[in-house]
Design a protein around this motif. Structure first.
Motif, short mmCIF file in Angstrom:
data_model
loop_
_atom_site.label_atom_id
_atom_site.label_comp_id
_atom_site.label_asym_id
_atom_site.label_seq_id
_atom_site.Cartn_x
_atom_site.Cartn_y
_atom_site.Cartn_z
N ARG A 258 0.82 -1.21 0.00
CA ARG A 258 0.00 0.00 0.00
C ARG A 258 0.86 1.26 0.00
NH1 ARG A 258 -3.12 -3.44 3.47
NH2 ARG A 258 -5.20 -3.82 2.60
N ARG A 323 -8.83 1.18 -4.42
CA ARG A 323 -8.30 0.88 -5.74
C ARG A 323 -9.15 1.51 -6.83
NH1 ARG A 323 -7.12 -5.26 -7.78
NH2 ARG A 323 -9.38 -5.29 -8.16
N LEU A 440 -1.94 -0.51 -9.81
CA LEU A 440 -3.15 -0.72 -9.02
C LEU A 440 -3.58 -2.18 -8.88
CD1 LEU A 440 -5.38 2.34 -10.01
CD2 LEU A 440 -3.59 2.15 -8.28
N LEU A 443 -2.93 -3.97 -5.61
CA LEU A 443 -3.72 -3.70 -4.40
C LEU A 443 -4.86 -4.69 -4.28
CD1 LEU A 443 -4.06 0.20 -4.40
CD2 LEU A 443 -2.68 -1.18 -2.86
#
Length: 451
Positions: A258, A323, A440, A443
């Protein structure tokens, strides 16, 4: 006014001065460049030097607070800021201006973390949300109105008054800090990792110098020396980090998914925007013929879009997840930059308004969401170390964003003289921003805020 809000007022005044010194001075850069006879690739150092000062001093400000006492440190920071900003206004050489901007950054960097910690300690628990809202509002007001104010000063006076205008307010902050903040020493903390801090500062400075030299003069010995210095200092910090108990930057924490994604997003969105905005300022004033005041007014639409996005993002984050919000924010910000590619004349004001509004919405959503997830997994000592990494990364993102865009602009002018360099630079910035979408998928698709 009770004691808590007097302290908050001192911090907010200093924080506001710090914020406007990034945005208000940017509007004056075309005039500064003309006066100092430097190009866009080097004029970015007016901002880089200030941010470098912030980066260097922020990690040691808490230690200095324990040594000098909070009241003395805050007064010292604003006095140093006052002297430096006055010297910036009187600077008669580009080198002198850069040195004083660095010192000005040192003054601002002393106040921010110490002042914020003092305020947060006075507003515990749920009360902290109220003061956090006031701080966020200040952070939005500064970029909204300071470019317009700076434009008015430049159009009707001199770029030097962009700096002189700060002196009375910074002196007021120093006086209020002395009168309103209780005398006493701050909490004693361990001596900071000064060697590590110096190495990190040298890495950043070397990279920025190499990029600036390459953009201004092409591939020369100085560029090679700058990159070599960055590699040597980076390697030295790596070995230093492994054998130091409390390194200034704990590299191992960057392995957190993160935090790593949040850092990348900050470079791709707020960082890229800082470079795009500087490039646009030169484009609007030197090519399209906008006044400094008219150029600054577009930031009002950016700030309005960012405010709407931040409020809306907080309300839907629990149902949509971080996200998704990051993907939307990055995409909208990229669309806003693409709009700038289509601007070729001064009468395309509606398109410019749409561009800055869209960049504001995307930037506000991305930056706020990135900040939310950055330290989600950390507690205790790791939280403090993660906070140092996150705040250093924010400042570095601004500097690298400016360096990257000025470098691209210079290379397009040098290698592709047949095409318009500014739209080409905006197109590259769009691709750079969209590249953050690739990170992304790493995540979790779960609702991160409910971890």
């Amino acid at each position: 006014m009770d004691y808590r809000w007097r302290v908050t007022a001192v911090f907010l005044l200093g924080f506001f001065l710090d914020c406007i010194n990034i945005f208000m001075s940017a509007i004056a850069l075309p005039d500064v460049a003309q006066t100092m006879a430097v190009g866009p690739s080097l004029i970015g150092w007016v901002g880089n030097a200030y941010i470098l000062g912030l980066v260097v001093v922020m990690p040691i400000s808490t230690w200095l607070s324990g040594y000098l006492g909070t009241r003395r440190l805050l007064v010292l920071s604003m006095l140093l800021f006052s002297v430096a900003v006055l010297a910036c206004g009187y600077a008669d050489s580009f080198a002198g201006l850069i040195v004083w901007r660095f010192i000005q950054g040192l003054g601002g960097g002393l106040l921010i973390p110490v002042g914020q910690a003092l305020v947060f300690n006075l507003f515990p628990g749920a009360q902290r949300g109220r003061v956090s809202t006031v701080i966020m509002a200040t952070a939005l007001i500064a970029p909204a109105f300071s470019p317009t104010l700076g434009g008015i000063i430049v159009d009707h006076g001199s770029w030097r008054w962009v700096f002189f205008a700060n002196v009375s307010f910074s002196l007021l902050a120093a006086v209020l800090a002395w009168l309103w903040i209780e005398k006493g020493r701050g909490a004693q903390v361990a001596k900071p990792d000064l060697k590590g801090l110096i190495l990190i500062g040298l890495v950043l400075a070397s990279v920025l110098i190499a990029l600036s030299l390459y953009a201004d003069r092409g591939f020369r010995t100085g560029v090679v020396a700058g990159l070599a210095a960055a590699l040597v200092c980076g390697a030295a910090y790596w070995f230093h980090h492994k054998k130091t108990r409390n390194p200034i930057v704990d590299i191992s924490l960057m392995g957190n998914r993160r935090l790593a994604v949040a850092m990348l997003v900050y470079h791709a969105v707020p960082g890229v925007f800082t470079g795009v905005n500087l490039t646009a300022i030169f484009y609007f004033q030197t090519v399209l013929g906008f006044s400094a005041q008219s150029t600054g007014q577009f930031m009002l639409f950016y700030a309005a879009g960012a405010l709407v996005a931040m409020v809306a993002g907080q309300r839907v984050s629990a149902s949509l997840g971080s996200r998704f919000l990051l993907a939307v924010g990055i995409t909208l910000h990229s669309i806003g930059i693409v709009c700038l590619v289509g601007v070729h004349a001064a009468d395309q004001v509606p398109l410019l308004i749409a561009a800055y509004t869209m960049m504001g919405v995307g930037g506000g959503l991305s930056a706020n969401t990135a900040q939310t997830i950055a330290l989600l997994d950390f507690k205790g000592r790791h939280m403090e170390q993660g906070s140092v990494i996150w705040n250093l990364n924010r400042q570095i993102a601004f500097s690298l964003g400016v360096a990257a865009m000025t470098l691209v602009l210079a290379l397009v002018k040098r290698w592709l003289p047949a095409i318009s360099p500014y739209p080409a630079t905006f197109l590259f910035a769009t691709v750079l921003c969209l590249s953050a979408l690739c990170a992304l998928p790493s995540l979790s698709p779960l609702l991160l805020e409910r971890k």
